[in-house]
Write a protein that holds these residues in place. Structure first.
Motif, PDB file in Angstrom:
ATOM      1  N   VAL A   1     -27.295 -15.249 -32.632  1.00  0.00           N
ATOM      2  CA  VAL A   1     -26.575 -14.901 -31.223  1.00  0.00           C
ATOM      3  C   VAL A   1     -26.909 -13.669 -30.868  1.00  0.00           C
ATOM      4  N   PRO A   2     -27.503 -13.459 -29.502  1.00  0.00           N
ATOM      5  CA  PRO A   2     -27.718 -12.022 -28.990  1.00  0.00           C
ATOM      6  C   PRO A   2     -26.562 -11.009 -28.949  1.00  0.00           C
ATOM      7  N   LYS A   3     -26.798  -9.967 -29.209  1.00  0.00           N
ATOM      8  CA  LYS A   3     -25.600  -8.817 -29.259  1.00  0.00           C
ATOM      9  C   LYS A   3     -25.171  -8.663 -27.744  1.00  0.00           C
ATOM     10  N   LYS A   4     -23.952  -8.472 -27.635  1.00  0.00           N
ATOM     11  CA  LYS A   4     -23.460  -8.177 -26.344  1.00  0.00           C
ATOM     12  C   LYS A   4     -23.561  -6.701 -26.081  1.00  0.00           C
ATOM     13  N   GLU A   5     -23.799  -6.306 -24.679  1.00  0.00           N
ATOM     14  CA  GLU A   5     -23.896  -4.867 -24.431  1.00  0.00           C
ATOM     15  C   GLU A   5     -22.506  -4.442 -24.480  1.00  0.00           C
ATOM     16  N   ASP A   6     -22.478  -3.045 -24.949  1.00  0.00           N
ATOM     17  CA  ASP A   6     -21.240  -2.598 -24.788  1.00  0.00           C
ATOM     18  C   ASP A   6     -20.659  -2.153 -23.403  1.00  0.00           C
ATOM     19  N   ILE A   7     -19.335  -2.678 -23.228  1.00  0.00           N
ATOM     20  CA  ILE A   7     -18.626  -2.311 -21.742  1.00  0.00           C
ATOM     21  C   ILE A   7     -18.330  -0.901 -21.806  1.00  0.00           C
ATOM     22  N   GLU A   8     -18.608  -0.286 -20.790  1.00  0.00           N
ATOM     23  CA  GLU A   8     -17.905   1.287 -20.806  1.00  0.00           C
ATOM     24  C   GLU A   8     -16.503   1.115 -20.329  1.00  0.00           C
ATOM     25  N   GLU A   9     -15.962   2.083 -21.071  1.00  0.00           N
ATOM     26  CA  GLU A   9     -14.528   2.424 -20.707  1.00  0.00           C
ATOM     27  C   GLU A   9     -13.989   2.495 -19.407  1.00  0.00           C
ATOM     28  N   GLU A  10     -14.961   3.152 -18.548  1.00  0.00           N
ATOM     29  CA  GLU A  10     -14.775   3.545 -17.614  1.00  0.00           C
ATOM     30  C   GLU A  10     -14.825   2.379 -16.307  1.00  0.00           C
ATOM     31  N   GLU A  11     -15.552   1.488 -16.503  1.00  0.00           N
ATOM     32  CA  GLU A  11     -15.875   0.348 -15.661  1.00  0.00           C
ATOM     33  C   GLU A  11     -14.679  -0.597 -15.864  1.00  0.00           C
ATOM     34  N   TYR A  12     -14.065  -0.733 -17.115  1.00  0.00           N
ATOM     35  CA  TYR A  12     -12.996  -2.112 -17.497  1.00  0.00           C
ATOM     36  C   TYR A  12     -11.638  -1.307 -17.344  1.00  0.00           C
ATOM     37  N   ASP A  13     -10.801  -1.918 -16.331  1.00  0.00           N
ATOM     38  CA  ASP A  13      -9.442  -1.454 -16.244  1.00  0.00           C
ATOM     39  C   ASP A  13      -8.623  -2.594 -16.905  1.00  0.00           C
ATOM     40  N   PRO A  14      -7.909  -1.842 -18.025  1.00  0.00           N
ATOM     41  CA  PRO A  14      -7.369  -3.037 -19.095  1.00  0.00           C
ATOM     42  C   PRO A  14      -5.926  -3.485 -18.001  1.00  0.00           C
ATOM     43  N   ILE A  15      -5.524  -2.763 -17.133  1.00  0.00           N
ATOM     44  CA  ILE A  15      -4.195  -3.183 -16.371  1.00  0.00           C
ATOM     45  C   ILE A  15      -4.674  -4.079 -15.217  1.00  0.00           C
ATOM     46  N   ARG A  16      -4.160  -5.512 -15.372  1.00  0.00           N
ATOM     47  CA  ARG A  16      -4.441  -6.296 -14.190  1.00  0.00           C
ATOM     48  C   ARG A  16      -3.289  -6.652 -13.394  1.00  0.00           C
ATOM     49  N   LYS A  17      -3.603  -7.133 -12.414  1.00  0.00           N
ATOM     50  CA  LYS A  17      -2.338  -7.665 -11.356  1.00  0.00           C
ATOM     51  C   LYS A  17      -2.334  -9.068 -11.245  1.00  0.00           C
ATOM     52  N   GLY A  18      -1.296  -9.790 -11.072  1.00  0.00           N
ATOM     53  CA  GLY A  18      -1.001 -10.873 -10.730  1.00  0.00           C
ATOM     54  C   GLY A  18       0.443 -11.383 -10.159  1.00  0.00           C
ATOM     55  N   LYS A  19       0.579 -12.863 -10.037  1.00  0.00           N
ATOM     56  CA  LYS A  19       1.682 -13.171  -9.809  1.00  0.00           C
ATOM     57  C   LYS A  19       2.389 -14.182 -10.585  1.00  0.00           C
ATOM     58  N   VAL A  20       3.776 -14.319 -10.836  1.00  0.00           N
ATOM     59  CA  VAL A  20       4.326 -15.137 -11.693  1.00  0.00           C
ATOM     60  C   VAL A  20       4.312 -16.454 -10.944  1.00  0.00           C
ATOM     61  N   SER A  21       3.754 -17.298 -11.713  1.00  0.00           N
ATOM     62  CA  SER A  21       3.791 -18.928 -11.193  1.00  0.00           C
ATOM     63  C   SER A  21       4.839 -19.621 -11.735  1.00  0.00           C
ATOM     64  N   PHE A  22       5.518 -19.292 -12.705  1.00  0.00           N
ATOM     65  CA  PHE A  22       6.493 -20.195 -13.536  1.00  0.00           C
ATOM     66  C   PHE A  22       7.105 -19.132 -14.663  1.00  0.00           C
TER      67      PHE A  22
END
Length: 153
Positions: free
Chosen positions: A77-98
């Motif tokens: 399996v080819p190696k994944k490139e490291d994701i830079e910490e600045e690009e990735y926001d760990p906090i997501r937004k959403g809506k409670v469906s149930f």
């Protein structure tokens, strides 16, 4: 006068055996004659594979052959490139469906990718209800990604 040792069933079996042997010899002769008529080529046609992986009845052109060096072939399996910490926001937004308060679990739909994530009461910071807009983080669970640290916006 002595009676013959050969019974009717024995003679019938012998006739069947001789007939079977004669049929086998006739089939063998027919195959041999067919082979002689076709010039010894037999009845098995050849199939070739072209450079695109398709089956053809004509041999491939040697000019289209591509040479590949063994060191260029990657196994595994080819190696994944490291994701830079600045690009990735760990906090997501959403809506409670149930959300079921009696059982203590529910589901949140992410606004970015419309994925549905499981949410347990142990991962809540604020109390939530259906159709609330929330922010959350994802964590790997037993059956997939779970929403944790869920707060109402």
């Amino acid at each position: 006068m002595a009676k013959s040792q050969q019974t009717f069933s024995k003679s019938e079996k012998e006739k069947k055996r001789l007939k079977k042997r004669e049929d086998k010899r006739k089939k063998m002769d027919a195959r041999k004659n067919e082979k002689d008529e076709n010039g010894g080529a037999g009845s098995i046609p050849f199939a070739y594979v072209d450079q695109f992986g398709n089956l053809t009845d004509t041999p491939p052109d040697p000019a289209d052959k591509v040479k590949v060096k063994a060191k260029n072939i990657v196994l595994g399996v080819p190696k994944k490139e490291d994701i830079e910490e600045e690009e990735y926001d760990p906090i997501r937004k959403g809506k409670v469906s149930f959300f079921d308060h009696s059982k203590g679990f529910g589901f949140i739909i992410d606004t970015d990718d419309q994925e549905k994530y499981f949410c347990h009461v142990s991962g809540l910071i604020d109390e939530i209800n259906e159709n609330d807009k929330v922010q959350f983080e994802l964590e790997k669970g037993n059956r997939g990604m779970n929403a944790v640290r869920v707060k109402v916006i």
